[in-house]
Design a protein around this motif. Structure first.
Motif, PDB file in Angstrom:
ATOM      1  N   VAL A 106       1.884  -4.475   6.382  1.00 34.56           N
ATOM      2  CA  VAL A 106       0.612  -5.089   5.969  1.00 34.56           C
ATOM      3  C   VAL A 106      -0.278  -5.335   7.188  1.00 34.56           C
ATOM      4  O   VAL A 106      -1.485  -5.036   7.163  1.00 34.56           O
ATOM      5  CB  VAL A 106       0.875  -6.404   5.212  1.00 34.56           C
ATOM      6  CG1 VAL A 106      -0.428  -7.167   4.988  1.00 34.56           C
ATOM      7  CG2 VAL A 106       1.545  -6.127   3.878  1.00 34.56           C
ATOM      8  N   LEU A 107       0.303  -5.862   8.256  1.00 32.01           N
ATOM      9  CA  LEU A 107      -0.469  -6.147   9.466  1.00 32.01           C
ATOM     10  C   LEU A 107      -0.965  -4.868  10.135  1.00 32.01           C
ATOM     11  O   LEU A 107      -2.098  -4.807  10.630  1.00 32.01           O
ATOM     12  CB  LEU A 107       0.381  -6.963  10.444  1.00 32.01           C
ATOM     13  CG  LEU A 107       0.690  -8.404  10.004  1.00 32.01           C
ATOM     14  CD1 LEU A 107       1.698  -9.042  10.947  1.00 32.01           C
ATOM     15  CD2 LEU A 107      -0.584  -9.236   9.948  1.00 32.01           C
ATOM     16  N   ILE A 108      -0.122  -3.835  10.141  1.00 28.87           N
ATOM     17  CA  ILE A 108      -0.524  -2.550  10.723  1.00 28.87           C
ATOM     18  C   ILE A 108      -1.677  -1.943   9.910  1.00 28.87           C
ATOM     19  O   ILE A 108      -2.623  -1.384  10.465  1.00 28.87           O
ATOM     20  CB  ILE A 108       0.675  -1.588  10.780  1.00 28.87           C
ATOM     21  CG1 ILE A 108       1.698  -2.076  11.818  1.00 28.87           C
ATOM     22  CG2 ILE A 108       0.216  -0.162  11.112  1.00 28.87           C
ATOM     23  CD1 ILE A 108       3.009  -1.320  11.797  1.00 28.87           C
ATOM     24  N   SER A 109      -1.566  -2.058   8.577  1.00 28.19           N
ATOM     25  CA  SER A 109      -2.623  -1.545   7.707  1.00 28.19           C
ATOM     26  C   SER A 109      -3.947  -2.242   7.999  1.00 28.19           C
ATOM     27  O   SER A 109      -5.003  -1.596   8.081  1.00 28.19           O
ATOM     28  CB  SER A 109      -2.239  -1.750   6.232  1.00 28.19           C
ATOM     29  OG  SER A 109      -3.289  -1.358   5.378  1.00 28.19           O
ATOM     30  N   TYR A 110      -3.911  -3.559   8.157  1.00 27.82           N
ATOM     31  CA  TYR A 110      -5.138  -4.298   8.472  1.00 27.82           C
ATOM     32  C   TYR A 110      -5.720  -3.829   9.802  1.00 27.82           C
ATOM     33  O   TYR A 110      -6.936  -3.597   9.920  1.00 27.82           O
ATOM     34  CB  TYR A 110      -4.865  -5.802   8.541  1.00 27.82           C
ATOM     35  CG  TYR A 110      -6.055  -6.576   9.056  1.00 27.82           C
ATOM     36  CD1 TYR A 110      -7.110  -6.899   8.212  1.00 27.82           C
ATOM     37  CD2 TYR A 110      -6.136  -6.937  10.402  1.00 27.82           C
ATOM     38  CE1 TYR A 110      -8.226  -7.568   8.692  1.00 27.82           C
ATOM     39  CE2 TYR A 110      -7.245  -7.611  10.892  1.00 27.82           C
ATOM     40  CZ  TYR A 110      -8.281  -7.928  10.029  1.00 27.82           C
ATOM     41  OH  TYR A 110      -9.395  -8.586  10.522  1.00 27.82           O
ATOM     42  N   GLN A 111      -4.852  -3.703  10.809  1.00 28.86           N
ATOM     43  CA  GLN A 111      -5.318  -3.296  12.123  1.00 28.86           C
ATOM     44  C   GLN A 111      -5.976  -1.911  12.078  1.00 28.86           C
ATOM     45  O   GLN A 111      -7.032  -1.686  12.669  1.00 28.86           O
ATOM     46  CB  GLN A 111      -4.135  -3.273  13.111  1.00 28.86           C
ATOM     47  CG  GLN A 111      -4.548  -3.177  14.577  1.00 28.86           C
ATOM     48  CD  GLN A 111      -5.246  -4.443  15.061  1.00 28.86           C
ATOM     49  OE1 GLN A 111      -5.116  -5.510  14.474  1.00 28.86           O
ATOM     50  NE2 GLN A 111      -6.028  -4.311  16.143  1.00 28.86           N
ATOM     51  N   HIS A 112      -5.362  -1.005  11.341  1.00 29.92           N
ATOM     52  CA  HIS A 112      -5.890   0.363  11.240  1.00 29.92           C
ATOM     53  C   HIS A 112      -7.250   0.378  10.544  1.00 29.92           C
ATOM     54  O   HIS A 112      -8.205   1.010  11.017  1.00 29.92           O
ATOM     55  CB  HIS A 112      -4.900   1.243  10.463  1.00 29.92           C
ATOM     56  CG  HIS A 112      -5.396   2.638  10.220  1.00 29.92           C
ATOM     57  ND1 HIS A 112      -6.102   2.983   9.073  1.00 29.92           N
ATOM     58  CD2 HIS A 112      -5.318   3.761  10.973  1.00 29.92           C
ATOM     59  CE1 HIS A 112      -6.425   4.257   9.140  1.00 29.92           C
ATOM     60  NE2 HIS A 112      -5.963   4.761  10.273  1.00 29.92           N
ATOM     61  N   GLU A 113      -7.353  -0.335   9.400  1.00 30.37           N
ATOM     62  CA  GLU A 113      -8.600  -0.312   8.636  1.00 30.37           C
ATOM     63  C   GLU A 113      -9.721  -1.048   9.348  1.00 30.37           C
ATOM     64  O   GLU A 113     -10.875  -0.634   9.299  1.00 30.37           O
ATOM     65  CB  GLU A 113      -8.372  -0.906   7.240  1.00 30.37           C
ATOM     66  CG  GLU A 113      -7.519  -0.041   6.336  1.00 30.37           C
ATOM     67  CD  GLU A 113      -8.108   1.340   6.136  1.00 30.37           C
ATOM     68  OE1 GLU A 113      -9.335   1.452   5.913  1.00 30.37           O
ATOM     69  OE2 GLU A 113      -7.345   2.316   6.218  1.00 30.37           O
ATOM     70  N   SER A 114      -9.396  -2.153  10.019  1.00 31.65           N
ATOM     71  CA  SER A 114     -10.437  -2.890  10.738  1.00 31.65           C
ATOM     72  C   SER A 114     -10.986  -2.063  11.902  1.00 31.65           C
ATOM     73  O   SER A 114     -12.192  -2.089  12.179  1.00 31.65           O
ATOM     74  CB  SER A 114      -9.890  -4.231  11.240  1.00 31.65           C
ATOM     75  OG  SER A 114      -8.778  -4.040  12.110  1.00 31.65           O
ATOM     76  N   LYS A 115     -10.110  -1.297  12.562  1.00 32.64           N
ATOM     77  CA  LYS A 115     -10.577  -0.419  13.636  1.00 32.64           C
ATOM     78  C   LYS A 115     -11.429   0.715  13.074  1.00 32.64           C
ATOM     79  O   LYS A 115     -12.435   1.099  13.661  1.00 32.64           O
ATOM     80  CB  LYS A 115      -9.379   0.159  14.404  1.00 32.64           C
ATOM     81  CG  LYS A 115      -8.744  -0.806  15.394  1.00 32.64           C
ATOM     82  CD  LYS A 115      -7.684  -0.106  16.211  1.00 32.64           C
ATOM     83  CE  LYS A 115      -7.107  -1.059  17.255  1.00 32.64           C
ATOM     84  NZ  LYS A 115      -6.063  -0.402  18.084  1.00 32.64           N
ATOM     85  N   ARG A 116     -11.007   1.272  11.935  1.00 35.77           N
ATOM     86  CA  ARG A 116     -11.759   2.353  11.312  1.00 35.77           C
ATOM     87  C   ARG A 116     -13.176   1.896  10.964  1.00 35.77           C
ATOM     88  O   ARG A 116     -14.155   2.611  11.190  1.00 35.77           O
ATOM     89  CB  ARG A 116     -11.058   2.830  10.046  1.00 35.77           C
ATOM     90  CG  ARG A 116     -11.800   3.939   9.305  1.00 35.77           C
ATOM     91  CD  ARG A 116     -11.127   4.265   7.977  1.00 35.77           C
ATOM     92  NE  ARG A 116     -11.107   3.142   7.072  1.00 35.77           N
ATOM     93  CZ  ARG A 116     -12.165   2.749   6.358  1.00 35.77           C
ATOM     94  NH1 ARG A 116     -13.318   3.391   6.453  1.00 35.77           N
ATOM     95  NH2 ARG A 116     -12.071   1.704   5.552  1.00 35.77           N
TER      96      ARG A 116
END
Length: 501
Positions: free
Chosen positions: A453-463
């Motif tokens: 979940v945390l990795i997903s947030y990090q990826h989408e926020s960077k995108r």
């Protein structure tokens, strides 16, 4: 104009999310203690969740988005994302247990045990029921409102009333109670055999009340009616669950009680003892119970997904999931949810039969995830007591700041206790593995899910951040070439202000 929910419509929708007769056997195991536990759970957890949710849901600008909006605004976006993902993932697994109950009741009503014992047939029925209900919800809130009203009255109120009348008649006719109804004896039993694991199911039975906030914006007058409906539900749920649990315990001997079909056991015994000539009622009530669970599944199909949709609108999910149909339903998120339920259902039904230690571990994991959402919810509420004092909300916990701190603090403490208790294996799990193995498996799985979940947030926020940089456009204005170059920046500002106004 979209149809709006009435106060009664919202009440039945939320009640269908929380209440069903399949919980009664678990309560029946505790006898009269169940009443004490339910009242305690209402005061230390259910009521705090309801009150804190009601206050946050009626803050100006916080009406939509549910826990994501509340936690994002109170703490930060990352924590809001974690909370809504944990809530949603828990819900997808919970669909499976509800569908198992429907299939079990159907097999009883139709006298077809193979529906519940043949894994392949069971999974086919599983998919059929779930996807029919899922597609029925794509018509929007008006369809959901009609379905849950019918299911609530026909599948919860009517069968519960029939069952309670049968249980009272059973006692009046002189049949022996299978549990000790003495309050003194039951209090003594608590003193000698109480454990936190025995209290946890009573708290978890009320989980989900905050999800109804997703529908608050569909009410005719959400700021007035939402708190009223939630508070009424607290007392209604406690009363019905307590009476239902006692009724099962009175009729069915403890050593014969089945957690999966205990309600049907109780109805069968009661009818055979009270009115044997009306034995056909057993199957009628079984079908009504199916109807009640159908309403519960229907109310959960879109509720948590609508909260997740708020995340998509904040661009924390791929743009693909922002799509809604003409009725405002985030159809792609609903389909994603259906795919997850179908895959996990296949694993638990076809590989494990849906009833073993692996399934119990999966359910423990969902409880852990859900408790993370509630911990963040209460932390958010405690924070807004100090940071949002001047912000208008139509509902507030009465008693001032200290009463709010008490309610939020009790809710947070009880949630943390439940979270810790889920890492303690039950007796039936210990029959399959050691306590150390159980703790290692559940802890490992929980950390993996949280990390994803945390990795997903990090990826989408960077995108999103990169997309904004790439798509940034400069506005060009015609500037009088006779303006002195050093003054052109001022001219830009003035021109911009004029255009915006």
């Amino acid at each position: 104009m979209k149809k709006k929910l009435t106060l009664f419509g919202f009440f039945t929708l939320t009640a269908s999310m929380l209440m069903s007769a399949d919980e009664y056997p678990a309560f029946a195991q505790s006898g009269m203690v169940a009443v004490i536990f339910l009242v305690a759970a209402a005061f230390v957890w259910f009521l705090p969740v309801a009150l804190c949710s009601a206050e946050m849901a009626t803050i100006d600008g916080w009406e939509e988005g549910g826990v994501f909006t509340w936690i994002k605004n109170a703490l930060n976006e990352r924590m809001g994302f974690v909370a809504v993902c944990m809530q949603w993932l828990q819900n997808t697994i919970n669909f499976i247990t509800m569908l198992y109950f429907i299939i079990g009741a159907l097999s009883f009503a139709l006298d077809m045990p193979s529906l519940n014992t043949n894994p392949v047939l069971k999974y086919i029925i599983f998919l059929l029921i779930f996807w029919v209900l899922t597609f029925s919800q794509l018509g929007g809130i008006s369809k959901t409102d009609v379905i849950v009203k019918v299911c609530f009255i026909g599948g919860i109120i009517i069968p519960s009333a029939i069952f309670l009348i049968l249980a009272v008649t059973y006692l009046v006719q002189g049949h022996p109670s299978q549990i000790d109804l003495s309050l003194v004896t039951n209090i003594e039993n608590i003193e000698h055999s109480f454990s936190i694991s025995s209290f946890v199911p009573f708290i978890l039975a009320f989980a989900g009340i905050e999800a109804s906030a997703s529908y608050a914006s569909n009410m005719k007058n959400p700021k007035r009616d939402y708190p009223i409906a939630i508070l009424a539900l607290v007392f209604f749920a406690v009363a019905l669950d307590a009476l239902g649990g006692l009724a099962v315990g009175i009729v069915v001997p403890a050593n014969e009680l089945s957690l999966n079909s205990g309600v049907l056991q109780a109805i069968q015994i009661a009818i055979e003892q009270v009115i044997p000539s009306l034995s056909f009622l057993i199957r009628v009530v079984a079908l009504l119970l199916v109807l009640g669970m159908v309403g519960e599944v229907s109310s959960w199909v879109v509720g948590p997904v609508r909260t997740l949709y708020a995340v998509a609108q904040d661009q924390l999910l791929p743009p693909y999931f922002k799509k809604v149909n003409k009725n405002g339903v985030p159809v792609r998120l609903v389909m994603l949810q259906g795919g997850i339920v179908s895959v996990v259902g296949a694993i638990l039904t076809l590989l494990f039969g849906g009833n073993n230690g692996a399934f119990k571990i999966a359910m423990s994991l969902t409880v852990m995830m859900y408790m993370v959402t509630y911990i963040l919810l209460f932390v958010s509420y405690l924070r807004i007591i100090f940071t949002k004092r001047g912000v208008h909300r139509d509902f507030q916990i009465h008693g001032g700041k200290y009463m709010k701190l008490l309610v939020g603090g009790v809710g947070l403490a009880s949630t943390i206790v439940v979270f810790i208790a889920t890492f303690v294996p039950s007796a039936d799990v210990l029959a399959l593995m050691s306590a150390k193995q159980y703790v290692m498996i559940t802890t490992g799985m929980f950390l993996v899910v949280l990390s994803l979940v945390l990795i997903s947030y990090q990826h989408e926020s960077k995108r999103v951040a990169n997309t904004k940089k790439m798509t940034r456009k400069l506005k060009h204005y015609e500037i009088n070439k006779w303006i002195f170059p050093k003054a052109r920046s001022i001219h830009h500002v003035k021109k911009n202000l004029v255009d915006e106004n």
